[in-house]
Design an enzyme around this catalytic site. Structure first.
Site, PDB file in Angstrom:
ATOM      1  N   HIS A  17       0.826  -1.286   0.087  1.00 53.74           N
ATOM      2  CA  HIS A  17       0.377   0.207  -0.136  1.00 53.74           C
ATOM      3  C   HIS A  17       0.876   1.640  -0.122  1.00 53.74           C
ATOM      4  O   HIS A  17       0.360   2.345  -0.722  1.00 53.74           O
ATOM      5  CB  HIS A  17      -0.728  -0.364   0.993  1.00 53.74           C
ATOM      6  CG  HIS A  17      -1.694  -0.907   1.444  1.00 53.74           C
ATOM      7  ND1 HIS A  17      -1.564  -1.738   2.488  1.00 53.74           N
ATOM      8  CD2 HIS A  17      -3.163  -1.429   0.401  1.00 53.74           C
ATOM      9  CE1 HIS A  17      -2.387  -2.702   2.216  1.00 53.74           C
ATOM     10  NE2 HIS A  17      -3.278  -2.475   1.219  1.00 53.74           N
ATOM     11  N   ARG A  90      -2.382  -6.291  -8.063  1.00 52.92           N
ATOM     12  CA  ARG A  90      -0.802  -7.218  -8.001  1.00 52.92           C
ATOM     13  C   ARG A  90      -0.864  -8.164  -9.287  1.00 52.92           C
ATOM     14  O   ARG A  90       0.093  -8.546 -10.250  1.00 52.92           O
ATOM     15  CB  ARG A  90      -1.172  -7.609  -6.712  1.00 52.92           C
ATOM     16  CG  ARG A  90      -1.183  -7.402  -5.649  1.00 52.92           C
ATOM     17  CD  ARG A  90      -1.672  -7.702  -4.202  1.00 52.92           C
ATOM     18  NE  ARG A  90      -3.814  -7.687  -4.167  1.00 52.92           N
ATOM     19  CZ  ARG A  90      -4.018  -7.702  -3.340  1.00 52.92           C
ATOM     20  NH1 ARG A  90      -2.792  -8.436  -2.071  1.00 52.92           N
ATOM     21  NH2 ARG A  90      -5.244  -7.424  -3.488  1.00 52.92           N
TER      22      ARG A  90
END
Ligand code: ADP
Length: 168
Positions: A17, A90
């Site tokens: 993050h 991702r």
């Protein structure tokens, strides 16, 4: 002024993050990191805790603000005057869900809000908050996944002492 919102649960915030946050802050004039207040999710950290952790970790950025939101993300974007939603991608497994969310938000907000994706830094491609919680709950070493303060607070949540962590 280019303003974006990076929404998420951040339960807890990981290096993945933080990488997306740092890179987005370089692209936009203002970045609002927005913590989703979703009671149904039974988070490990309360919204206030997550907001405070993120504030602490982004203290050095002058163009980042940390907030929380409930309800529809697009409403919060429109209220803030942010026209871009940032999401991290991702692997292909993220894609389907993210595509659906982006298209739904597009339908709800029309051309007023767009979603932009940043692909994860390969170092963090495997990393998720759930993995961090699972490893921490068994006393495993999470220090490579989250900043030291987050590791400490996460272990505390599971009642795991410092000496138990350093043993691993
Ligand atoms: P959500 O509940 O919204 O999925 P998360 O806190 O898990 O909240 O993730 C918020 C955003 O950060 C999502 O766009 C997610 O794809 C992205 N993200 C999560 N983990 C990583 C990572 N390791 N690298 C890059 N982006 C990530």
């Amino acid at each position: 002024m280019k303003k974006a919102i990076y929404p998420g649960s951040f339960d807890p915030v990981t290096y993945g993050h933080l990488d997306i946050i740092a890179r987005s802050a370089r692209v936009f004039d203002e970045l609002i990191v927005s913590v989703l207040d979703n009671k149904a999710k039974h988070p490990l950290f309360s919204v206030d805790e997550r907001v405070n952790i993120l504030k602490e970790l982004t203290r050095e950025y002058r163009n980042i603000r940390v907030e929380s939101y409930t309800g529809l993300l697009v409403d919060s974007c429109l209220m803030e005057g942010a026209h871009v939603i940032i999401r991290g991608l991702r692997a292909v497994t993220d894609f389907e869900y993210e595509l659906q969310m982006a298209q739904t938000n597009r339908k709800l907000a029309g051309s007023q809000v767009d979603t932009m994706f940043l692909t994860t830094d390969l170092r963090y491609a495997y990393l998720s908050s759930s993995t961090v919680k699972e490893v921490a709950s068994f006393g495993g070493d999470i220090t490579g996944f989250v900043p030291p303060i987050v590791a400490e607070l996460t272990y505390q949540k599971y009642g795991i002492s410092k000496s138990a962590q350093t043993r691993k």
